[in-house]
Motif scaffolding. Sequence first.
Motif, PDB file in Angstrom:
ATOM      1  N   GLY A   8      50.942  59.050  52.375  1.00 35.70           N
ATOM      2  CA  GLY A   8      52.302  58.752  52.802  1.00 35.70           C
ATOM      3  C   GLY A   8      53.087  57.832  51.892  1.00 35.70           C
ATOM      4  N   GLY A   9      52.437  57.332  50.852  1.00 36.47           N
ATOM      5  CA  GLY A   9      53.162  56.486  49.924  1.00 36.47           C
ATOM      6  C   GLY A   9      54.141  57.293  49.092  1.00 36.47           C
ATOM      7  N   GLY A  10      54.974  56.581  48.332  1.00 32.15           N
ATOM      8  CA  GLY A  10      55.936  57.258  47.469  1.00 32.15           C
ATOM      9  C   GLY A  10      57.016  56.315  47.000  1.00 32.15           C
ATOM     10  N   LEU A  11      58.075  56.920  46.481  1.00 29.22           N
ATOM     11  CA  LEU A  11      59.223  56.180  45.961  1.00 29.22           C
ATOM     12  C   LEU A  11      60.365  56.285  46.964  1.00 29.22           C
ATOM     13  N   PHE A  37      46.650  46.129  54.181  1.00 28.34           N
ATOM     14  CA  PHE A  37      46.831  45.104  53.170  1.00 28.34           C
ATOM     15  C   PHE A  37      47.610  45.714  52.022  1.00 28.34           C
ATOM     16  N   ARG A  38      48.132  44.873  51.142  1.00 28.45           N
ATOM     17  CA  ARG A  38      48.822  45.385  49.963  1.00 28.45           C
ATOM     18  C   ARG A  38      48.579  44.477  48.780  1.00 28.45           C
ATOM     19  N   GLN A  39      48.717  45.072  47.606  1.00 26.01           N
ATOM     20  CA  GLN A  39      48.553  44.315  46.375  1.00 26.01           C
ATOM     21  C   GLN A  39      49.574  44.776  45.361  1.00 26.01           C
ATOM     22  N   LYS A  87      62.199  46.793  51.174  1.00 23.59           N
ATOM     23  CA  LYS A  87      62.774  45.945  50.129  1.00 23.59           C
ATOM     24  C   LYS A  87      61.994  46.138  48.834  1.00 23.59           C
ATOM     25  N   PRO A  88      62.604  45.868  47.698  1.00 25.35           N
ATOM     26  CA  PRO A  88      61.854  45.982  46.432  1.00 25.35           C
ATOM     27  C   PRO A  88      60.575  45.151  46.429  1.00 25.35           C
ATOM     28  N   GLU A  89      60.580  44.027  47.101  1.00 26.29           N
ATOM     29  CA  GLU A  89      59.385  43.177  47.135  1.00 26.29           C
ATOM     30  C   GLU A  89      58.258  43.760  47.981  1.00 26.29           C
ATOM     31  N   ASP A  90      58.514  44.881  48.667  1.00 25.54           N
ATOM     32  CA  ASP A  90      57.450  45.580  49.382  1.00 25.54           C
ATOM     33  C   ASP A  90      56.656  46.503  48.456  1.00 25.54           C
ATOM     34  N   THR A  91      57.103  46.644  47.218  1.00 26.38           N
ATOM     35  CA  THR A  91      56.411  47.495  46.256  1.00 26.38           C
ATOM     36  C   THR A  91      54.994  46.988  46.020  1.00 26.38           C
ATOM     37  N   ALA A  92      54.025  47.868  46.222  1.00 22.04           N
ATOM     38  CA  ALA A  92      52.618  47.492  46.090  1.00 22.04           C
ATOM     39  C   ALA A  92      51.754  48.720  46.345  1.00 22.04           C
ATOM     40  N   VAL A  93      50.473  48.575  46.059  1.00 22.15           N
ATOM     41  CA  VAL A  93      49.485  49.533  46.548  1.00 22.15           C
ATOM     42  C   VAL A  93      49.065  49.068  47.933  1.00 22.15           C
ATOM     43  N   TYR A  94      49.134  49.969  48.887  1.00 17.12           N
ATOM     44  CA  TYR A  94      48.800  49.651  50.274  1.00 17.12           C
ATOM     45  C   TYR A  94      47.418  50.217  50.606  1.00 17.12           C
ATOM     46  N   TYR A  95      46.607  49.361  51.203  1.00 15.18           N
ATOM     47  CA  TYR A  95      45.244  49.727  51.560  1.00 15.18           C
ATOM     48  C   TYR A  95      45.049  49.604  53.063  1.00 15.18           C
ATOM     49  N   CYS A  96      44.338  50.560  53.642  1.00 16.14           N
ATOM     50  CA  CYS A  96      43.904  50.352  55.014  1.00 16.14           C
ATOM     51  C   CYS A  96      42.441  49.928  54.994  1.00 16.14           C
ATOM     52  N   GLY A 118      40.024  51.825  52.144  1.00 16.75           N
ATOM     53  CA  GLY A 118      40.468  53.054  51.519  1.00 16.75           C
ATOM     54  C   GLY A 118      40.772  52.840  50.047  1.00 16.75           C
ATOM     55  N   GLN A 119      41.211  53.891  49.395  1.00 16.90           N
ATOM     56  CA  GLN A 119      41.453  53.833  47.949  1.00 16.90           C
ATOM     57  C   GLN A 119      42.861  53.356  47.617  1.00 16.90           C
ATOM     58  N   GLY A 120      43.731  53.332  48.617  1.00 17.83           N
ATOM     59  CA  GLY A 120      45.083  52.825  48.417  1.00 17.83           C
ATOM     60  C   GLY A 120      46.104  53.918  48.176  1.00 17.83           C
ATOM     61  N   THR A 121      47.339  53.616  48.523  1.00 14.05           N
ATOM     62  CA  THR A 121      48.462  54.512  48.249  1.00 14.05           C
ATOM     63  C   THR A 121      49.632  53.681  47.743  1.00 14.05           C
ATOM     64  N   GLN A 122      50.285  54.184  46.696  1.00 11.14           N
ATOM     65  CA  GLN A 122      51.356  53.432  46.049  1.00 11.14           C
ATOM     66  C   GLN A 122      52.666  53.562  46.822  1.00 11.14           C
ATOM     67  N   VAL A 123      53.297  52.434  47.050  1.00 15.76           N
ATOM     68  CA  VAL A 123      54.646  52.388  47.618  1.00 15.76           C
ATOM     69  C   VAL A 123      55.547  51.693  46.615  1.00 15.76           C
ATOM     70  N   THR A 124      56.607  52.371  46.211  1.00 16.14           N
ATOM     71  CA  THR A 124      57.562  51.802  45.272  1.00 16.14           C
ATOM     72  C   THR A 124      58.951  51.834  45.891  1.00 16.14           C
ATOM     73  N   VAL A 125      59.586  50.676  45.957  1.00 15.81           N
ATOM     74  CA  VAL A 125      60.914  50.558  46.539  1.00 15.81           C
ATOM     75  C   VAL A 125      61.881  50.185  45.430  1.00 15.81           C
ATOM     76  N   SER A 126      62.836  51.046  45.178  1.00 12.05           N
ATOM     77  CA  SER A 126      63.814  50.795  44.117  1.00 12.05           C
ATOM     78  C   SER A 126      65.037  50.090  44.681  1.00 12.05           C
ATOM     79  N   SER A 127      65.648  49.266  43.836  1.00 15.91           N
ATOM     80  CA  SER A 127      66.829  48.506  44.282  1.00 15.91           C
ATOM     81  C   SER A 127      68.107  49.269  44.035  1.00 15.91           C
TER      82      SER A 127
END
Length: 127
Positions: A8-11, A37-39, A87-96, A118-127
């Motif tokens: 479900g991650g994405g841009l 969690f996110r990193q 928000k752009p600051e939510d950009t991270a790899v999200y892990y369950c 899990g292996q993580g899914t990338q979430v990228t939020v553009s401004s």
Amino acid sequence: QVQLVESGGGLVQAGGSLRLSCAASGRTFSSYAMGWFRQAPGEEREFVAAISWSSGNTYYADSVKGRFTISRDNAKNTVYLQMNSLKPEDTAVYYCAAQDVATAQAMGVMGYEYDYWGQGTQVTVSS
């Protein structure tokens, strides 16, 4: 053993929404508390949200409170993270992550409390 697979991650543009899913397999899903969690790059992993296996308790990081909602469907062995007003600051790899707990209301907020990731899914939020 529990296997976790996020999706479900994405841009997305700032102000938009995404819903992350985490499908679990293996041992009985309903006996585990679940967390997200996110990193971000160059940052330490941080807690986002957690839910007890009964869904009776939820807890959120202050940074996402009021914008993110964690939920679970034990019949589908899936936990969700609905993310709104991104928000752009939510950009991270999200892990369950799954935590083996002794009671229906228990849940952790620290990474070391969780047993499976899990292996993580990338979430990228553009401004």
